[in-house]
Design a protein around this motif. Structure first.
Motif, mmCIF file in Angstrom:
data_model
loop_
_atom_site.group_PDB
_atom_site.id
_atom_site.type_symbol
_atom_site.label_atom_id
_atom_site.label_comp_id
_atom_site.label_asym_id
_atom_site.label_seq_id
_atom_site.Cartn_x
_atom_site.Cartn_y
_atom_site.Cartn_z
ATOM 1 N N LYS A 739 -0.909 11.966 -12.192
ATOM 2 C CA LYS A 739 0.106 11.216 -12.940
ATOM 3 C C LYS A 739 -0.603 10.125 -13.734
ATOM 4 O O LYS A 739 -1.150 9.163 -13.178
ATOM 5 C CB LYS A 739 1.111 10.583 -11.978
ATOM 6 N N VAL A 741 -0.670 7.092 -16.670
ATOM 7 C CA VAL A 741 0.197 6.017 -17.139
ATOM 8 C C VAL A 741 -0.501 5.306 -18.292
ATOM 9 O O VAL A 741 -1.700 5.005 -18.214
ATOM 10 C CB VAL A 741 0.497 5.005 -16.007
ATOM 11 N N GLU A 765 5.449 8.719 -8.066
ATOM 12 C CA GLU A 765 6.436 8.385 -9.088
ATOM 13 C C GLU A 765 6.764 6.885 -9.067
ATOM 14 O O GLU A 765 6.862 6.240 -10.116
ATOM 15 C CB GLU A 765 7.709 9.206 -8.860
ATOM 16 N N LEU A 766 6.934 6.337 -7.867
ATOM 17 C CA LEU A 766 7.214 4.903 -7.759
ATOM 18 C C LEU A 766 6.089 4.060 -8.366
ATOM 19 O O LEU A 766 6.319 3.096 -9.104
ATOM 20 C CB LEU A 766 7.415 4.515 -6.297
ATOM 21 N N ALA A 768 3.965 4.847 -10.619
ATOM 22 C CA ALA A 768 3.886 4.972 -12.075
ATOM 23 C C ALA A 768 5.031 4.249 -12.761
ATOM 24 O O ALA A 768 4.819 3.465 -13.706
ATOM 25 C CB ALA A 768 3.882 6.456 -12.448
ATOM 26 N N GLU A 769 6.241 4.487 -12.259
ATOM 27 C CA GLU A 769 7.421 3.978 -12.963
ATOM 28 C C GLU A 769 7.623 2.481 -12.768
ATOM 29 O O GLU A 769 8.043 1.773 -13.690
ATOM 30 C CB GLU A 769 8.660 4.740 -12.475
ATOM 31 N N LYS A 770 7.380 1.980 -11.569
ATOM 32 C CA LYS A 770 7.682 0.582 -11.281
ATOM 33 C C LYS A 770 6.485 -0.360 -11.429
ATOM 34 O O LYS A 770 6.643 -1.543 -11.709
ATOM 35 C CB LYS A 770 8.245 0.448 -9.867
ATOM 36 N N GLY A 772 3.182 0.651 -12.923
ATOM 37 C CA GLY A 772 2.185 0.966 -13.935
ATOM 38 C C GLY A 772 0.854 1.423 -13.378
ATOM 39 O O GLY A 772 -0.203 1.100 -13.936
ATOM 40 N N THR A 872 3.643 3.362 -0.998
ATOM 41 C CA THR A 872 3.553 2.505 -2.188
ATOM 42 C C THR A 872 3.071 1.106 -1.816
ATOM 43 O O THR A 872 2.166 0.542 -2.455
ATOM 44 C CB THR A 872 4.927 2.431 -2.872
#
Length: 909
Positions: A739, A741, A765-766, A768-770, A772, A872
């Protein structure tokens, strides 16, 4: 005096199972005599079957009228086979006595010499000393060797502590040289040596079955006998001429595994099975039953379980005395003396025996007045009388009445060792003898060694041209060859390739299924395969429906020697419970130990029967390495091959069941088993690749190992198989997904396995999305395989400092990869921590240390801190340690993710 006679007759009659109740006095002696005379008439005119029928009728009538009867299943404390029914002995008694004496001497000398060399390697003399006659009669007249095809012999589970006797005999046979005997328990000597007990791993051309872990030999023998019938009923091999013998000790019968499966042996009508229990009345610390009678106890247990029971208690010298005793007092006295006292008699002079055994009743003193004290001292127990032992073996091998047979042979622990150990509590591990004791032993058994040399305890072997050696070899040749023995070249077979399994993989892609479902579908495909299908042996302990295997019932059938004698309650269903004589599935019931014993029998069929059978044992993973790890260790020792499937695996994946069922450590336990290759696959294609690799390695390439695969019941989507991942799956790890970013603050590596791989993917996913953060997610299918490979390379490099260093698979694929590295699994942290020395950067391991509990999967994964949020937070914390993020960033994330920082530590909760 008259009273003692009457009481004796009544007690003996009661033990014989007659209807009269033992009373202090017989209230109607004439009536009693009429009944007994009638019984004698029926016995003489119509035989024992008619007697049994009439007694059964009388018992039924008495029960119907409410008359309570004795439940005693023991018979008088005398030999089962009376003198009149004793067959003639077929061998040369004198030569056999000479051979047995030489075997005894060398077995003793082996242990004594080993201990004289220093080092305290130990050894056992006394077990074989007590059982020498039991073995020698069997070797000379009953044990069938492997024969011309190498796979037609009997299976013999030797009593582990008697191993020196087996080595000694093999020395006379020319199969072991003197250097091997000299190095008993010194296996690392340049000339080689002999292992302490039966260990096929250490002596692969000699031993077949490991037995010294108490109780495992008996249960494995039972399931071996049943597996022989399985092969015959399924038309895979005619095993009708092969017996299974198990030699064990009376003390060993206290182990639950020893007696735990004897009901199955009777239920399955295993008349190919013979137990020989060496009842020397003694265990390590003292009598087996000091205040009781272990032979009588065992007789009742085996009789109640439906076995033939043959007692060999008294040697031939007692026959005359029993014949002369018309009062029943001798049988009464034999029965009333407890084992602790019998042990006392063994070490006492004849005068003591006369006074304390015979002296209780004047009639018995009169009975032995013609015998000297010396004669009384030397009167033998049945297990030391070859004629009595031969009679028992002959009956056991000829009964063929649908019942297994147990022989209860009374012996003396340390027989022949004199004051060094005969009948003494220390005799179990007796290993040292002084020169005087060696002289006594030498003289008693007539070994041609001079007084000057006897203190050295030299080995003795007659010339090759001697009558003893010729006779020994002739007897074994006539019975099909030497044993124990095990072939070292084994058959291989063609197995399906990975391409053959592509349809199975495709069928499971993009489906909401569990890895257990994937395992079962792969098993079904194996059973249907034309090359290996008939060789697959599905084994399950009463959990087929839990694992989704009920669909296999009708397709392949559940093995039952008697077929199906009833209409199953679910007969209207497609997946009804179908039993069949040629059924393929071994549905063992609630017995992990029995199921594992079946695995061991099937897993060694290649060496025992010359047939590659493929055991596929699926069970609750918590009840494998933890519960029956000793049997798995025995499987490794005996070089078994096959698949162990830990179903409902994972501490958090098995929700609802709770602490006693949730497995979070079987993969850690499996590390200790060198032949076990343990995997924790996450996806269906990983399952298939591992199973196909196992088939190739074990059955096409002939490797002797076991594949352990954890299978979980958590349904989730299973993706398509990435190209080129096969090597990584087998070696233990491959990159599953990356993934990226834009302007990423950092890049991290997330390791996941089993169902927890999904937590790693969600964490990816967490992150990356939250936050960076870029990442790579790796599917770790086997931490243990990775560690073994890395450790092997590290060891080689250490011992070859001037050569180009080797690089492990793990080091190769992580070369140049950025950290930190975060590992998460459904198992204890120690599993992942195996890789710490080889991870090229900061390494954090999350696991499920602590006690399980009933809850949802989501709640359990939060509790044990292996969910996406836990991964995370662990990742952010490591980045803060590296000054990539601040402590405030981590604190904010904990709050944002609704994570309780004060939650209980799961390890102690």
């Amino acid at each position: 005096m008259q009273e003692s006679k009457t009481v004796a007759k009544a007690e003996v009659a009661q033990q014989l199972g007659e209807l009269q109740k033992a009373a202090k006095f017989d209230t109607d002696a004439a009536e009693t005599q009429e009944w007994l005379s009638s019984l004698d008439y029926v016995l003489k005119s119509k035989g024992p079957d008619r007697v049994r029928f009439l007694i059964d009728q009388l018992r039924d009538r008495a029960a119907a009228e409410g008359v309570p009867l004795s439940a005693d299943t023991a018979t008088p404390y005398v030999n089962t086979i009376p003198l009149k029914d004793q067959p003639a002995y077929p061998g040369n008694r004198e030569l056999e006595r000479r051979i047995k004496s030489i075997v005894r001497w060398n077995a003793m000398a082996m242990v004594v010499r080993a201990n004289k060399r220093g080092g305290g390697v130990g050894g056992h003399i006394s077990t074989f000393a007590s059982s020498a006659t039991l073995y020698e009669v069997a070797f000379n007249h009953f044990f069938n060797g492997r024969g011309e095809d190498g796979y037609s012999g009997d299976s013999v589970y030797f009593q582990g502590h008697a191993s020196p006797g087996m080595y000694s005999r093999a020395f006379l046979e020319g199969r072991l040289d003197e250097a091997k005997l000299e190095n008993f328990r010194r296996e690392l000597e340049p000339e080689g040596g002999l292992c302490s007990y039966p260990h096929p791993w250490l002596m692969p051309s000699f031993w077949e079955y490991p037995t010294v872990s108490m109780g495992l030999g008996p249960i494995m023998a039972i399931y071996q006998a049943r597996f022989n019938e399985y092969l015959r009923d399924r038309g895979l091999k005619d095993t009708s001429g092969q017996k299974v013998w198990a030699f064990l000790g009376d003390g060993e019968c206290d182990e639950p595994e020893t007696l735990g499966a004897i009901g199955l042996a009777a239920r399955e009508k295993l008349d190919n099975l013979v137990f020989v229990i060496n009842c020397n009345l003694q265990r390590l610390d003292g009598p087996v039953r000091g205040n009781g009678k272990v032979i009588q106890e065992l007789e009742s247990i085996f009789n109640g379980a439906g076995w033939n029971v043959i007692k060999v208690i008294w040697g031939g010298e007692w026959d005359e005395l029993l014949a002369k005793d018309t009062t029943g007092l001798l049988a009464k006295r034999m029965n009333e003396v407890v084992d602790g006292q019998y042990q006392k008699y063994t070490g006492m002079p004849g005068s003591y025996i006369r006074e304390h055994f015979f002296g209780k009743y004047p009639e018995l003193l009169e009975l032995v007045k013609h015998l000297s004290d010396e004669k009384l001292e030397k009167i033998r127990r049945g297990g030391h009388d070859p004629e009595k032992v031969y009679a028992a073996y002959k009956r056991a091998t000829e009964l063929n009445n649908g019942k297994p047979t147990v022989i209860l042979a009374k012996t003396v622990k340390g027989y022949g060792l004199g004051e060094a150990g005969e009948g003494r509590n220390v005799a179990h591990n007796q290993k040292k003898m002084n020169e005087e004791e060696l002289l006594e032993f030498r003289t008693r058994f007539g070994i041609p060694i001079s007084d000057e040399k006897v203190g050295e305890a030299p080995f003795y072997k007659p010339p090759e041209t001697s009558q003893e050696i010729k006779y020994l070899r002739q007897q074994r040749e006539s019975l099909g060859g030497y044993l124990p023995s095990r072939p070292t070249e084994h058959p291989t077979m063609e197995v399906p390739s990975l391409d053959d399994f592509r349809k199975t993989i495709a069928k499971l892609e993009n489906k909401e299924i569990s890895t257990t479902f994937a395992v079962v579908q792969t098993l079904v495909a194996m059973c249907r395969d034309k090359r290996i299908g008939k060789n697959v042996v599905p084994i399950v302990p009463d959990e087929s429906r839990t694992f989704g295997m009920e669909g296999m019932f009708r397709q392949f059938g559940i093995y039952a020697h008697a077929g199906q004698l009833y209409e199953p309650v679910d007969s209207d269903l497609v997946t009804y419970y179908k039993e069949a004589q040629d059924g393929q599935i071994l549905e063992e019931g609630i017995t992990e130990a029995g199921s594992m014993a079946s695995f061991n029998a099937a897993g060694t069929a290649y060496s025992c029967h010359g047939i590659n059978m493929i055991p596929f044992y699926i069970y609750y993973s918590m009840f494998g390495f933890q519960r029956i790890g000793d049997l798995i260790w025995a499987a490794a020792d005996m070089r078994a091959k096959g698949f162990l499937i830990g179903g409902t695996a994972g501490r958090t994946t098995l929700n609802g069941e709770g602490l006693q069922h949730q497995d979070g450590h079987s993969l850690l336990n499996a590390i200790a088993f060198p032949t076990v290759r343990a995997y924790d696959p996450a996806f269906a294609y990983e399952v298939v690749v591992i199973i196909q690799e196992g088939l190739q390695r074990m059955y096409a390439d002939g490797e002797q190992c076991i594949y352990y695969i954890t299978a979980e019941n958590d349904p989730y989507n299973h993706p398509e198989m990435p190209e080129g991942c096969e090597e990584g799956i087998i070696k233990g790890m491959y990159k599953f997904r990356s993934k990226d970013v834009d302007n990423a603050k950092a890049r991290v590596q997330l390791f996941g396995s089993g169902a927890i791989l999904n937590s790693a993917l969600a964490a990816q996913e967490l992150l990356a999305e939250k936050y960076g953060i870029a990442s790579d997610v790796w599917s770790v299918t086997s931490y243990t395989q990775l560690r073994r490979d890395a450790q092997s390379c590290a060891r080689w490099n250490m011992l070859h400092p001037t050569e180009t260093p080797r690089k492990s698979y793990l080091e190769t694929i992580l070369d140049g990869v950025e950290g930190p590295f975060i590992s998460a699994s459904d198992y204890v942290c120690a599993l992942g921590e195996q890789l710490t020395p080889w991870i090229p950067g900061d390494y954090c391991v999350l696991g499920t240390d602590g006690m399980g509990r009933s809850e949802t999967r989501e709640a359990l994964r939060r509790h044990f801190e292996v969910d996406a949020e836990s991964i995370t937070i662990a990742t952010l914390s490591r980045l803060a340690n590296a000054d990539v993020l601040s402590a405030d960033d981590v604190a904010a994330a904990i709050k944002e993710l609704d994570y309780d920082p004060e939650k209980a530590d799961p390890y102690y909760a």
